[in-house]
Motif scaffolding. Structure first.
Motif, PDB file in Angstrom:
ATOM      1  N   VAL A 130      42.587  49.717  29.825  1.00 30.68           N
ATOM      2  CA  VAL A 130      43.896  49.953  30.445  1.00 30.68           C
ATOM      3  C   VAL A 130      43.839  49.223  31.782  1.00 30.68           C
ATOM      4  O   VAL A 130      43.207  49.679  32.736  1.00 30.68           O
ATOM      5  N   THR A 131      44.483  48.078  31.849  1.00 29.11           N
ATOM      6  CA  THR A 131      44.267  47.174  32.974  1.00 29.11           C
ATOM      7  C   THR A 131      45.595  46.752  33.610  1.00 29.11           C
ATOM      8  O   THR A 131      46.566  46.462  32.910  1.00 29.11           O
ATOM      9  N   VAL A 132      45.628  46.751  34.940  1.00 26.73           N
ATOM     10  CA  VAL A 132      46.839  46.451  35.717  1.00 26.73           C
ATOM     11  C   VAL A 132      46.460  45.515  36.856  1.00 26.73           C
ATOM     12  O   VAL A 132      45.389  45.667  37.468  1.00 26.73           O
ATOM     13  N   ALA A 133      47.325  44.555  37.173  1.00 26.47           N
ATOM     14  CA  ALA A 133      47.080  43.662  38.312  1.00 26.47           C
ATOM     15  C   ALA A 133      48.399  43.179  38.901  1.00 26.47           C
ATOM     16  O   ALA A 133      49.411  43.087  38.199  1.00 26.47           O
ATOM     17  N   LEU A 134      48.360  42.868  40.189  1.00 24.60           N
ATOM     18  CA  LEU A 134      49.492  42.270  40.891  1.00 24.60           C
ATOM     19  C   LEU A 134      49.040  40.929  41.435  1.00 24.60           C
ATOM     20  O   LEU A 134      48.000  40.834  42.098  1.00 24.60           O
ATOM     21  N   HIS A 135      49.817  39.882  41.159  1.00 27.82           N
ATOM     22  CA  HIS A 135      49.458  38.508  41.519  1.00 27.82           C
ATOM     23  C   HIS A 135      50.611  37.884  42.289  1.00 27.82           C
ATOM     24  O   HIS A 135      51.780  38.075  41.940  1.00 27.82           O
ATOM     25  N   ASP A 136      50.301  37.150  43.355  1.00 29.31           N
ATOM     26  CA  ASP A 136      51.364  36.553  44.168  1.00 29.31           C
ATOM     27  C   ASP A 136      51.579  35.068  43.882  1.00 29.31           C
ATOM     28  O   ASP A 136      52.250  34.374  44.648  1.00 29.31           O
ATOM     29  N   GLY A 137      51.000  34.590  42.779  1.00 29.96           N
ATOM     30  CA  GLY A 137      51.133  33.177  42.447  1.00 29.96           C
ATOM     31  C   GLY A 137      49.964  32.356  42.908  1.00 29.96           C
ATOM     32  O   GLY A 137      49.767  31.232  42.437  1.00 29.96           O
ATOM     33  N   ALA A 138      49.178  32.916  43.827  1.00 26.91           N
ATOM     34  CA  ALA A 138      48.003  32.212  44.327  1.00 26.91           C
ATOM     35  C   ALA A 138      46.731  33.037  44.163  1.00 26.91           C
ATOM     36  O   ALA A 138      45.651  32.493  43.954  1.00 26.91           O
ATOM     37  N   ARG A 139      46.876  34.356  44.265  1.00 25.61           N
ATOM     38  CA  ARG A 139      45.688  35.216  44.176  1.00 25.61           C
ATOM     39  C   ARG A 139      46.091  36.613  43.713  1.00 25.61           C
ATOM     40  O   ARG A 139      47.269  36.987  43.733  1.00 25.61           O
ATOM     41  N   VAL A 140      45.099  37.370  43.313  1.00 28.19           N
ATOM     42  CA  VAL A 140      45.314  38.753  42.898  1.00 28.19           C
ATOM     43  C   VAL A 140      45.377  39.633  44.143  1.00 28.19           C
ATOM     44  O   VAL A 140      44.471  39.613  44.978  1.00 28.19           O
ATOM     45  N   LEU A 141      46.446  40.401  44.270  1.00 27.94           N
ATOM     46  CA  LEU A 141      46.613  41.289  45.422  1.00 27.94           C
ATOM     47  C   LEU A 141      46.030  42.672  45.168  1.00 27.94           C
ATOM     48  O   LEU A 141      45.741  43.406  46.116  1.00 27.94           O
ATOM     49  N   GLY A 142      45.890  43.043  43.924  1.00 24.35           N
ATOM     50  CA  GLY A 142      45.332  44.344  43.577  1.00 24.35           C
ATOM     51  C   GLY A 142      45.155  44.448  42.083  1.00 24.35           C
ATOM     52  O   GLY A 142      45.901  43.838  41.324  1.00 24.35           O
ATOM     53  N   GLU A 143      44.152  45.201  41.665  1.00 29.51           N
ATOM     54  CA  GLU A 143      43.938  45.370  40.232  1.00 29.51           C
ATOM     55  C   GLU A 143      43.200  46.669  39.954  1.00 29.51           C
ATOM     56  O   GLU A 143      42.524  47.232  40.824  1.00 29.51           O
ATOM     57  N   SER A 144      43.353  47.145  38.731  1.00 34.56           N
ATOM     58  CA  SER A 144      42.709  48.378  38.286  1.00 34.56           C
ATOM     59  C   SER A 144      42.453  48.266  36.798  1.00 34.56           C
ATOM     60  O   SER A 144      43.334  47.863  36.042  1.00 34.56           O
ATOM     61  N   THR A 145      41.235  48.616  36.377  1.00 29.64           N
ATOM     62  CA  THR A 145      40.889  48.592  34.961  1.00 29.64           C
ATOM     63  C   THR A 145      40.044  49.806  34.614  1.00 29.64           C
ATOM     64  O   THR A 145      39.060  50.099  35.292  1.00 29.64           O
ATOM     65  N   THR A 146      40.447  50.510  33.571  1.00 30.04           N
ATOM     66  CA  THR A 146      39.688  51.641  33.047  1.00 30.04           C
ATOM     67  C   THR A 146      39.501  51.436  31.555  1.00 30.04           C
ATOM     68  O   THR A 146      40.459  51.132  30.844  1.00 30.04           O
TER      69      THR A 146
END
Length: 220
Positions: free
Chosen positions: A13-29
């Motif tokens: 169960v994986t979530v991420a936020l990306h700004d087009g250049a890099r990952v701003l936050g992520e979570s994986t369980t």
């Protein structure tokens, strides 16, 4: 560009936020039985840690599988619901594409994930961005030979596929960071090339669940 991505097509169960250049936050369980329980809190946590509101996103991206029926639908229905509430467009990306993108491999290879029933979902790639065959489902012994294999399905059936075909340092499951980065890349270039689709599930076989039949007649 802000891309919120998540995937529930595998035990991850994986979530991420990306700004087009890099990952701003992520979570994986890793938990194959709690997709519905874990996904929304993970989305909230990633957005909160990045200091971003859901409505600030430019795109919502969900993995479209293939994967087990119940878990897969959790992510896709969530993407559709969030899009309906916020007006942010929702897209789908094949979950195997995220595994391929995260591998970084530049040679031709196969991605395999666990399809249960002693089968695997698989697709063939010429590089991290280009799928040329699949996704398909079959027994491990029927997977095409001659190419390196990655993914949880490859590790699970390494004895059948050939240990020498495994590539270390590659992801077992689709990671939302790779999903988001791939989607952001396609959205920025305007060249979707089949990567971005409607957020609809890829079903390669019928679900395990069945509608109960009529009760058996009992005679005296």
């Amino acid at each position: 560009m802000l891309v919120l991505a998540f995937d529930t097509a595998t035990p991850a169960v994986t979530v991420a936020l990306h700004d087009g250049a890099r990952v701003l936050g992520e979570s994986t369980t890793i938990d194959a039985r709690r997709h519905g329980e874990l996904l929304v809190p993970a989305i909230q946590r990633v957005l909160r840690e990045a200091g971003v509101a859901l409505g600030d996103a430019d795109a919502i991206v969900a993995g479209t599988g293939p994967g087990p029926y119940t878990g897969l639908r959790v992510g896709l229905m969530t993407a559709q619901a969030l899009s309906a509430v916020t007006g942010v467009p929702a897209y789908g990306v094949c979950s195997l594409d995220a595994v391929a993108y995260g591998s970084g491999l530049t040679e031709p290879f196969l991605v395999l994930t666990d399809a249960r029933r002693k089968e695997v979902f698989w697709a063939r790639y010429t590089g991290p961005r280009t799928r040329v065959e699949g996704p398909s489902v079959c027994h491990p012994e029927d997977v095409p030979g001659g190419l390196p294999v990655i993914g949880a399905g490859a590790r699970m059936y390494a004895a059948v596929l050939g240990e020498d075909r495994l590539r270390d340092g590659t992801p077992d499951h689709p990671m939302a960071a790779s999903l988001a980065a791939l989607a952001a890349e396609r959205l920025a270039s305007g060249e979707r090339d089949g990567t971005l689709t409607e957020p609809r599930p890829i079903y390669l076989r019928r679900p395990d669940a069945r509608v109960p039949g009529p009760p058996k007649k009992v005679t005296a």
